[in-house]
Motif scaffolding. Sequence first.
Motif, PDB file in Angstrom:
ATOM      1  N   PRO A 117      72.153  21.396  42.671  1.00 29.89           N
ATOM      2  CA  PRO A 117      72.361  22.446  43.664  1.00 29.89           C
ATOM      3  C   PRO A 117      73.855  22.689  43.886  1.00 29.89           C
ATOM      4  O   PRO A 117      74.702  21.962  43.382  1.00 29.89           O
ATOM      5  CB  PRO A 117      71.758  21.831  44.926  1.00 29.89           C
ATOM      6  CG  PRO A 117      72.115  20.382  44.805  1.00 29.89           C
ATOM      7  CD  PRO A 117      72.009  20.078  43.318  1.00 29.89           C
ATOM      8  N   ILE A 118      74.156  23.716  44.702  1.00 27.33           N
ATOM      9  CA  ILE A 118      75.533  23.963  45.101  1.00 27.33           C
ATOM     10  C   ILE A 118      75.983  22.812  45.997  1.00 27.33           C
ATOM     11  O   ILE A 118      75.211  22.302  46.812  1.00 27.33           O
ATOM     12  CB  ILE A 118      75.692  25.325  45.814  1.00 27.33           C
ATOM     13  CG1 ILE A 118      77.182  25.638  46.014  1.00 27.33           C
ATOM     14  CG2 ILE A 118      74.879  25.398  47.098  1.00 27.33           C
ATOM     15  CD1 ILE A 118      77.458  27.073  46.405  1.00 27.33           C
ATOM     16  N   THR A 119      77.217  22.361  45.785  1.00 27.45           N
ATOM     17  CA  THR A 119      77.776  21.250  46.568  1.00 27.45           C
ATOM     18  C   THR A 119      78.930  21.765  47.426  1.00 27.45           C
ATOM     19  O   THR A 119      79.384  22.894  47.268  1.00 27.45           O
ATOM     20  CB  THR A 119      78.319  20.151  45.639  1.00 27.45           C
ATOM     21  OG1 THR A 119      79.471  20.660  44.957  1.00 27.45           O
ATOM     22  CG2 THR A 119      77.266  19.668  44.655  1.00 27.45           C
ATOM     23  N   PHE A 164      85.240  13.658  42.930  1.00 28.53           N
ATOM     24  CA  PHE A 164      84.231  12.885  42.209  1.00 28.53           C
ATOM     25  C   PHE A 164      82.881  13.590  42.165  1.00 28.53           C
ATOM     26  O   PHE A 164      81.944  13.141  41.515  1.00 28.53           O
ATOM     27  CB  PHE A 164      84.014  11.534  42.914  1.00 28.53           C
ATOM     28  CG  PHE A 164      83.439  11.715  44.301  1.00 28.53           C
ATOM     29  CD1 PHE A 164      82.065  11.696  44.499  1.00 28.53           C
ATOM     30  CD2 PHE A 164      84.266  11.953  45.384  1.00 28.53           C
ATOM     31  CE1 PHE A 164      81.535  11.902  45.770  1.00 28.53           C
ATOM     32  CE2 PHE A 164      83.747  12.166  46.646  1.00 28.53           C
ATOM     33  CZ  PHE A 164      82.373  12.139  46.844  1.00 28.53           C
ATOM     34  N   LEU A 165      82.773  14.697  42.841  1.00 28.03           N
ATOM     35  CA  LEU A 165      81.486  15.313  43.150  1.00 28.03           C
ATOM     36  C   LEU A 165      80.951  16.188  42.027  1.00 28.03           C
ATOM     37  O   LEU A 165      81.673  16.993  41.456  1.00 28.03           O
ATOM     38  CB  LEU A 165      81.661  16.153  44.420  1.00 28.03           C
ATOM     39  CG  LEU A 165      80.437  16.738  45.088  1.00 28.03           C
ATOM     40  CD1 LEU A 165      79.375  15.693  45.360  1.00 28.03           C
ATOM     41  CD2 LEU A 165      80.857  17.416  46.390  1.00 28.03           C
ATOM     42  N   SER A 166      79.663  16.023  41.726  1.00 30.97           N
ATOM     43  CA  SER A 166      78.964  16.897  40.785  1.00 30.97           C
ATOM     44  C   SER A 166      77.532  17.064  41.270  1.00 30.97           C
ATOM     45  O   SER A 166      77.002  16.207  41.991  1.00 30.97           O
ATOM     46  CB  SER A 166      78.969  16.306  39.374  1.00 30.97           C
ATOM     47  OG  SER A 166      78.122  15.173  39.308  1.00 30.97           O
ATOM     48  N   SER A 167      76.907  18.144  40.854  1.00 30.44           N
ATOM     49  CA  SER A 167      75.506  18.372  41.214  1.00 30.44           C
ATOM     50  C   SER A 167      74.619  17.250  40.680  1.00 30.44           C
ATOM     51  O   SER A 167      73.695  16.803  41.358  1.00 30.44           O
ATOM     52  CB  SER A 167      75.020  19.715  40.650  1.00 30.44           C
ATOM     53  OG  SER A 167      75.673  20.782  41.266  1.00 30.44           O
ATOM     54  N   SER A 168      74.910  16.811  39.468  1.00 25.68           N
ATOM     55  CA  SER A 168      74.115  15.734  38.857  1.00 25.68           C
ATOM     56  C   SER A 168      74.178  14.464  39.693  1.00 25.68           C
ATOM     57  O   SER A 168      73.156  13.799  39.917  1.00 25.68           O
ATOM     58  CB  SER A 168      74.616  15.433  37.447  1.00 25.68           C
ATOM     59  OG  SER A 168      74.476  16.556  36.637  1.00 25.68           O
ATOM     60  N   LEU A 169      75.374  14.123  40.149  1.00 23.40           N
ATOM     61  CA  LEU A 169      75.547  12.923  40.962  1.00 23.40           C
ATOM     62  C   LEU A 169      74.810  13.062  42.294  1.00 23.40           C
ATOM     63  O   LEU A 169      74.146  12.130  42.749  1.00 23.40           O
ATOM     64  CB  LEU A 169      77.031  12.666  41.186  1.00 23.40           C
ATOM     65  CG  LEU A 169      77.429  11.342  41.835  1.00 23.40           C
ATOM     66  CD1 LEU A 169      76.877  10.165  41.057  1.00 23.40           C
ATOM     67  CD2 LEU A 169      78.943  11.252  41.920  1.00 23.40           C
ATOM     68  N   VAL A 170      74.906  14.241  42.905  1.00 27.06           N
ATOM     69  CA  VAL A 170      74.205  14.488  44.168  1.00 27.06           C
ATOM     70  C   VAL A 170      72.703  14.308  43.983  1.00 27.06           C
ATOM     71  O   VAL A 170      72.037  13.645  44.779  1.00 27.06           O
ATOM     72  CB  VAL A 170      74.522  15.903  44.717  1.00 27.06           C
ATOM     73  CG1 VAL A 170      73.546  16.300  45.811  1.00 27.06           C
ATOM     74  CG2 VAL A 170      75.947  15.957  45.226  1.00 27.06           C
ATOM     75  N   LEU A 204      77.996  15.781  51.308  1.00 30.64           N
ATOM     76  CA  LEU A 204      78.330  16.335  49.999  1.00 30.64           C
ATOM     77  C   LEU A 204      77.780  17.741  49.758  1.00 30.64           C
ATOM     78  O   LEU A 204      78.214  18.425  48.831  1.00 30.64           O
ATOM     79  CB  LEU A 204      77.799  15.408  48.889  1.00 30.64           C
ATOM     80  CG  LEU A 204      78.257  13.953  48.961  1.00 30.64           C
ATOM     81  CD1 LEU A 204      77.597  13.133  47.874  1.00 30.64           C
ATOM     82  CD2 LEU A 204      79.777  13.865  48.882  1.00 30.64           C
ATOM     83  N   VAL A 205      76.819  18.148  50.586  1.00 27.42           N
ATOM     84  CA  VAL A 205      76.190  19.461  50.432  1.00 27.42           C
ATOM     85  C   VAL A 205      76.044  20.129  51.799  1.00 27.42           C
ATOM     86  O   VAL A 205      75.974  19.435  52.821  1.00 27.42           O
ATOM     87  CB  VAL A 205      74.799  19.368  49.752  1.00 27.42           C
ATOM     88  CG1 VAL A 205      74.910  18.846  48.321  1.00 27.42           C
ATOM     89  CG2 VAL A 205      73.844  18.500  50.552  1.00 27.42           C
TER      90      VAL A 205
END
Length: 159
Positions: free
Chosen positions: A12-14, A124-130, A143-144
Motif C-alpha cells: 500500500p501507500i506509505t 528504511f520504509l517500503s510497502s513490502s516491509l510494511v 508507517l502508513v
Amino acid sequence: MRRAVCPGSFDPITNGHLDIIARASKLYDEVYVAVMINKAKKGLFEIDERIDLIRQVTAEFGNVTVESFHGLLVDFCKQRDIPAIVKGLRAVSDFDYELQMAQMNNGLSGVETLFVPTNPTYSFLSSSLVKEVAAWGGDVSHLVPPIVLQALDQRLKKD
C-alpha cells in the motif's frame, strides 16, 4: 501548467510515498500519482483499492490526480503532457537503478526525472516491509496513514 508524475505500485501507500507526493505537490501545479499495473504480480490490494486509498490520503493537497497505468511510464507522460517524473531515493542502492531508468526515460521521450531524497524518518520504509510486519502482527501505525492502517488490518484479518 507545470506537471509531474510520481509513479509506483503503492501496495500500500506509505508515509514515505506520501511525503514525496506532498513535496512534489508544492513544486508542481499538477501532480499525477501513477499506480502501476503489473499483471504478473498479485498485490495485497487491487488496483482500484490502491487508487481509492491514495485519493483519500492525497485529497488535502488539492492538485493531485491518481490514475493507473500499464506499460511504459513515458507513454503515460506523453498522453498527459507531463515533462517530469519525481522519484524518492532512500539509499545509494536506489540511485543505481533509478539513474538507469531516468536515462532510459529521457532517451525515449525527453522526460526528465527529479530525484528527491527521502526524509530520514522513512529511509528504511517500503510497502513490502510494511506488509510483512503487518502480516506478523507488528505495529505499522507510524508507517502508513490511518485509513491505510485500517485497510491493512481488514485485509490481513480476511486472509
